[in-house]
Design a protein around this motif. Structure first.
Motif, PDB file in Angstrom:
ATOM      1  N   HIS A 247       0.858  -1.190   0.000  1.00  0.00           N
ATOM      2  CA  HIS A 247       0.000   0.000   0.000  1.00  0.00           C
ATOM      3  C   HIS A 247       0.892   1.237   0.000  1.00  0.00           C
ATOM      4  CE1 HIS A 247      -2.808  -3.066   1.341  1.00  0.00           C
ATOM      5  NE2 HIS A 247      -3.815  -2.222   1.188  1.00  0.00           N
TER       6      HIS A 247
ATOM      7  N   TYR B 210       0.830  -1.215  -6.985  1.00  0.00           N
ATOM      8  CA  TYR B 210       0.597  -0.880  -5.575  1.00  0.00           C
ATOM      9  C   TYR B 210      -0.898  -0.781  -5.354  1.00  0.00           C
ATOM     10  CZ  TYR B 210       5.480   0.673  -4.883  1.00  0.00           C
ATOM     11  OH  TYR B 210       6.847   0.733  -4.773  1.00  0.00           O
ATOM     12  N   TYR B 211      -1.279  -0.779  -4.075  1.00  0.00           N
ATOM     13  CA  TYR B 211      -2.613  -0.322  -3.709  1.00  0.00           C
ATOM     14  C   TYR B 211      -2.462   1.154  -3.350  1.00  0.00           C
ATOM     15  CZ  TYR B 211      -3.855  -5.272  -3.351  1.00  0.00           C
ATOM     16  OH  TYR B 211      -4.087  -6.606  -3.620  1.00  0.00           O
TER      17      TYR B 211
ATOM     18  N   ILE C  26      -3.620   4.452  -1.915  1.00  0.00           N
ATOM     19  CA  ILE C  26      -4.630   4.880  -0.953  1.00  0.00           C
ATOM     20  C   ILE C  26      -4.278   6.270  -0.416  1.00  0.00           C
ATOM     21  CG2 ILE C  26      -5.253   2.525  -0.305  1.00  0.00           C
ATOM     22  CD1 ILE C  26      -3.555   2.857   2.226  1.00  0.00           C
TER      23      ILE C  26
ATOM     24  N   PHE D 231      -4.372   5.132   5.026  1.00  0.00           N
ATOM     25  CA  PHE D 231      -3.133   4.498   5.492  1.00  0.00           C
ATOM     26  C   PHE D 231      -3.048   4.568   7.014  1.00  0.00           C
ATOM     27  CE2 PHE D 231       1.321   3.799   6.276  1.00  0.00           C
ATOM     28  CZ  PHE D 231       1.749   2.983   5.237  1.00  0.00           C
TER      29      PHE D 231
END
Length: 204
Positions: A37, A52-53, A55, A60
């Protein structure tokens, strides 16, 4: 079933880690990359959930509060983290997993999972590293200078890693990475599960 092995791969920005890892998982079966992430913006050509994620900082921080990360770190002005649940699921399936993280994350993971194997990828020279950063065309000279300073700080941690691979000739560096993974798969501990019927037959 044997659990998979976790490989931690770190490198200074521009050393070619991502390209090597992509080819490594393409060439070897039963090997996957743990998708981290991050709060950094998506770059051209990247895909959410694949690279990737991506966010928000708020999301996070919410994951941090829930202790969802095996490790996390701040790199430049962005945050990166590895979700523990996803990683454990892949390992329990018997899949070998690669974590692409910086030295800070590597330290955290090694403390929690001491059986993991850590690999640090080095550039062949400072000059080559600088040229690779410029050739990417992603950053201005000020950011490149910052990345070069950070590279020196990262390389100082080489002693914390199990293996060192120099990415000078790509194919050679790739072969060396494959050798590490394959050699581990041939260890007695992992082969006992695979070869038990053969060993029983040979010794009967």
């Amino acid at each position: 079933m044997n659990n998979g092995k976790l490989y931690i791969i770190s490198a200074p920005s521009g050393a070619g880690k991502t390209t090597l890892v992509k080819q490594l998982i393409s060439d070897l079966d039963n090997l996957t990359v743990s998708i981290s992430h991050t709060t950094r913006p998506m770059r051209t050509g990247e895909t959410n959930g694949q690279d990737y994620y991506f966010i928000t900082i708020e999301d996070f921080q919410a994951m941090q509060e829930k202790q969802a990360f095996l490790e996390y770190a701040q790199v430049f002005d962005n945050f990166y983290g590895t979700a523990q649940q996803t990683l454990e699921q892949n390992l329990k399936k018997g899949s070998d997993v690669i974590l692409e993280i910086d030295w800070q994350g590597a330290q955290q993971v090694k403390k929690l999972l001491p059986d993991s194997i850590s690999i640090f990828i080095l550039p062949p020279s400072t000059e080559v590293l600088l040229q690779r950063l410029r050739n990417r065309g992603q950053d201005d000279e000020q950011i490149i200078a910052r990345r070069m300073r950070d590279a020196v700080a990262e390389i100082r941690h080489y002693e914390e890693f199990d293996y060192l691979v120099v990415n000078n000739v790509f194919e050679q560096a790739l072969t060396e990475l494959k050798s590490i993974v394959i050699a581990n798969r041939l260890s007695r501990q992992r082969q006992l599960h695979n070869l038990r019927p053969l060993l029983t037959a040979l010794l009967s």
